[in-house]
Design a protein around this motif. Structure first.
Motif, PDB file in Angstrom:
ATOM      1  N   ALA A  41       5.497  -3.386 -10.460  1.00 55.98           N
ATOM      2  CA  ALA A  41       4.921  -2.232 -11.164  1.00 55.98           C
ATOM      3  C   ALA A  41       4.288  -1.281 -10.164  1.00 55.98           C
ATOM      4  O   ALA A  41       3.936  -1.663  -9.047  1.00 55.98           O
ATOM      5  CB  ALA A  41       3.881  -2.688 -12.188  1.00 55.98           C
ATOM      6  N   GLY A  42       4.170  -0.051 -10.586  1.00 61.69           N
ATOM      7  CA  GLY A  42       3.479   0.964  -9.800  1.00 61.69           C
ATOM      8  C   GLY A  42       2.600   1.777 -10.739  1.00 61.69           C
ATOM      9  O   GLY A  42       2.187   1.273 -11.795  1.00 61.69           O
ATOM     10  N   PHE A  43       2.322   2.998 -10.335  1.00 60.44           N
ATOM     11  CA  PHE A  43       1.443   3.863 -11.111  1.00 60.44           C
ATOM     12  C   PHE A  43       2.139   5.186 -11.411  1.00 60.44           C
ATOM     13  O   PHE A  43       2.920   5.669 -10.597  1.00 60.44           O
ATOM     14  CB  PHE A  43       0.148   4.146 -10.341  1.00 60.44           C
ATOM     15  CG  PHE A  43      -0.736   2.952 -10.188  1.00 60.44           C
ATOM     16  CD1 PHE A  43      -1.778   2.717 -11.068  1.00 60.44           C
ATOM     17  CD2 PHE A  43      -0.515   2.036  -9.163  1.00 60.44           C
ATOM     18  CE1 PHE A  43      -2.588   1.604 -10.937  1.00 60.44           C
ATOM     19  CE2 PHE A  43      -1.319   0.923  -9.015  1.00 60.44           C
ATOM     20  CZ  PHE A  43      -2.368   0.711  -9.910  1.00 60.44           C
ATOM     21  N   GLU A 101       0.804  -1.219   0.000  1.00 56.81           N
ATOM     22  CA  GLU A 101       0.000   0.000   0.000  1.00 56.81           C
ATOM     23  C   GLU A 101       0.846   1.282   0.000  1.00 56.81           C
ATOM     24  O   GLU A 101       0.517   2.254  -0.693  1.00 56.81           O
ATOM     25  CB  GLU A 101      -0.898  -0.018   1.260  1.00 56.81           C
ATOM     26  CG  GLU A 101      -1.663   1.269   1.544  1.00 56.81           C
ATOM     27  CD  GLU A 101      -2.942   1.366   0.720  1.00 56.81           C
ATOM     28  OE1 GLU A 101      -3.511   0.308   0.418  1.00 56.81           O
ATOM     29  OE2 GLU A 101      -3.344   2.495   0.379  1.00 56.81           O
ATOM     30  N   ALA A 102       1.926   1.281   0.784  1.00 54.37           N
ATOM     31  CA  ALA A 102       2.646   2.534   1.054  1.00 54.37           C
ATOM     32  C   ALA A 102       3.015   3.288  -0.217  1.00 54.37           C
ATOM     33  O   ALA A 102       2.775   4.491  -0.318  1.00 54.37           O
ATOM     34  CB  ALA A 102       3.884   2.237   1.892  1.00 54.37           C
ATOM     35  N   TYR A 103       3.593   2.601  -1.166  1.00 56.52           N
ATOM     36  CA  TYR A 103       3.995   3.253  -2.424  1.00 56.52           C
ATOM     37  C   TYR A 103       3.235   2.702  -3.621  1.00 56.52           C
ATOM     38  O   TYR A 103       3.654   2.849  -4.755  1.00 56.52           O
ATOM     39  CB  TYR A 103       5.506   3.106  -2.628  1.00 56.52           C
ATOM     40  CG  TYR A 103       6.309   3.799  -1.553  1.00 56.52           C
ATOM     41  CD1 TYR A 103       6.365   5.191  -1.491  1.00 56.52           C
ATOM     42  CD2 TYR A 103       6.985   3.077  -0.580  1.00 56.52           C
ATOM     43  CE1 TYR A 103       7.070   5.839  -0.497  1.00 56.52           C
ATOM     44  CE2 TYR A 103       7.700   3.717   0.423  1.00 56.52           C
ATOM     45  CZ  TYR A 103       7.736   5.099   0.457  1.00 56.52           C
ATOM     46  OH  TYR A 103       8.436   5.739   1.446  1.00 56.52           O
ATOM     47  N   GLN A 104       2.130   2.040  -3.333  1.00 55.24           N
ATOM     48  CA  GLN A 104       1.265   1.491  -4.373  1.00 55.24           C
ATOM     49  C   GLN A 104       2.056   0.622  -5.349  1.00 55.24           C
ATOM     50  O   GLN A 104       2.013   0.820  -6.561  1.00 55.24           O
ATOM     51  CB  GLN A 104       0.497   2.611  -5.081  1.00 55.24           C
ATOM     52  CG  GLN A 104      -0.394   3.382  -4.103  1.00 55.24           C
ATOM     53  CD  GLN A 104      -1.373   4.306  -4.781  1.00 55.24           C
ATOM     54  OE1 GLN A 104      -1.257   4.603  -5.962  1.00 55.24           O
ATOM     55  NE2 GLN A 104      -2.357   4.769  -4.041  1.00 55.24           N
ATOM     56  N   ARG A 105       2.754  -0.321  -4.789  1.00 55.12           N
ATOM     57  CA  ARG A 105       3.547  -1.270  -5.576  1.00 55.12           C
ATOM     58  C   ARG A 105       2.768  -2.582  -5.701  1.00 55.12           C
ATOM     59  O   ARG A 105       2.259  -3.105  -4.714  1.00 55.12           O
ATOM     60  CB  ARG A 105       4.874  -1.512  -4.871  1.00 55.12           C
ATOM     61  CG  ARG A 105       5.575  -2.850  -5.148  1.00 55.12           C
ATOM     62  CD  ARG A 105       6.146  -2.997  -6.533  1.00 55.12           C
ATOM     63  NE  ARG A 105       7.226  -2.084  -6.831  1.00 55.12           N
ATOM     64  CZ  ARG A 105       8.512  -2.267  -6.489  1.00 55.12           C
ATOM     65  NH1 ARG A 105       8.856  -3.316  -5.787  1.00 55.12           N
ATOM     66  NH2 ARG A 105       9.437  -1.396  -6.850  1.00 55.12           N
ATOM     67  N   LEU A 106       2.636  -3.078  -6.916  1.00 55.47           N
ATOM     68  CA  LEU A 106       2.048  -4.394  -7.095  1.00 55.47           C
ATOM     69  C   LEU A 106       3.079  -5.322  -7.716  1.00 55.47           C
ATOM     70  O   LEU A 106       4.007  -4.875  -8.391  1.00 55.47           O
ATOM     71  CB  LEU A 106       0.794  -4.349  -7.975  1.00 55.47           C
ATOM     72  CG  LEU A 106       0.929  -3.920  -9.432  1.00 55.47           C
ATOM     73  CD1 LEU A 106      -0.066  -4.672 -10.300  1.00 55.47           C
ATOM     74  CD2 LEU A 106       0.678  -2.425  -9.549  1.00 55.47           C
TER      75      LEU A 106
END
Lengths: 80, 139
Positions: free
Chosen positions: B134-136, B108-113
């Motif tokens: 990946a992120g956004f 969640e913290a850096y929106q990393r999947l």
């Protein structure tokens, strides 16, 4: 060496590709080479996986060095 | 093109698509990358080496992982941050390839999947597998 610090050193060495890195509680992104923004995300996710914990962005933004990170990890481990 | 945002994601979210590469694709990849290894571009050489024909470049077939992230998981707002690929078996021009990706980790913290992905041939044989980070990007 503190066990969490020792494990973090192993994670940092792998993620930052610095096999000789000596991590201390005073280490931070200013005095550790290659600790840039994307590396930071890699470090955080590696730590989350290692300890099966989750960080909130606000918690991470308050950290000023590895010592703060260790303290936060210990709090989260204790709360599990 | 999918347009997933962080809040849309969950562990197990999955997409798949299929693809086929032509001889022209391989020729173009050789020109783009500068990889002119004869195993990929010289039919007689590849046959002599014991293969049925020139092997498709691993990095060409792996470009399908880029499509997986940029078009499907998470799609439009993606920012590819890392990928580890293991190659398992060769594939060739005109092979029908199935690409499957599934979200396996969310931070969640850096929106990393993180996505586990595979490329397989019609007979199920594994061509490669990948762990993708990946992120956004903004917008």
């Amino acid at each position: 060496m503190d066990s969490v610090l020792e494990e973090l050193q192993s994670i940092f060495r792998e993620v930052l590709d610095q096999p000789q890195l000596n991590l201390t509680r005073e280490s931070n992104s200013s005095n550790v080479d290659n600790w840039d923004s994307l590396a930071h995300i890699n470090l955080v996710t590696s730590i989350e996986k290692r300890y099966k914990i989750k960080f909130a962005l606000g918690e991470l933004q308050e950290l000023k060095d590895v010592g703060d990170m260790i303290d936060l990890i210990n709090v989260k481990i204790a709360a599990k | 093109m999918m347009e997933y945002r962080w809040s849309d994601l969950y562990i197990g979210l999955r997409h798949e698509f299929d693809a086929t590469f032509s001889a022209e694709h391989a020729t173009a990849f050789a020109a783009l990358s500068g990889d002119i290894n004869p195993l990929h571009v010289d039919k007689a050489y590849a046959i002599g080496a014991g293969f049925p024909g020139p092997i498709l470049f691993g990095m060409l077939t792996s470009s399908l992982y880029s499509r997986l992230v940029g078009v499907y998981l998470p799609g439009k707002f993606a920012l590819l941050q890392g990928i580890r690929i293991d190659f398992s078996s060769p594939c060739y021009v005109s092979d029908h390839l199935l690409v499957v990706g599934e979200v396996v980790f969310l931070s969640e913290a850096y929106q990393r999947l993180e996505i586990k992905a595979t490329i397989r041939k019609d007979d199920g044989k594994l061509v490669s597998k990948a762990l993708i980070k990946a992120g956004f990007h903004g917008n």
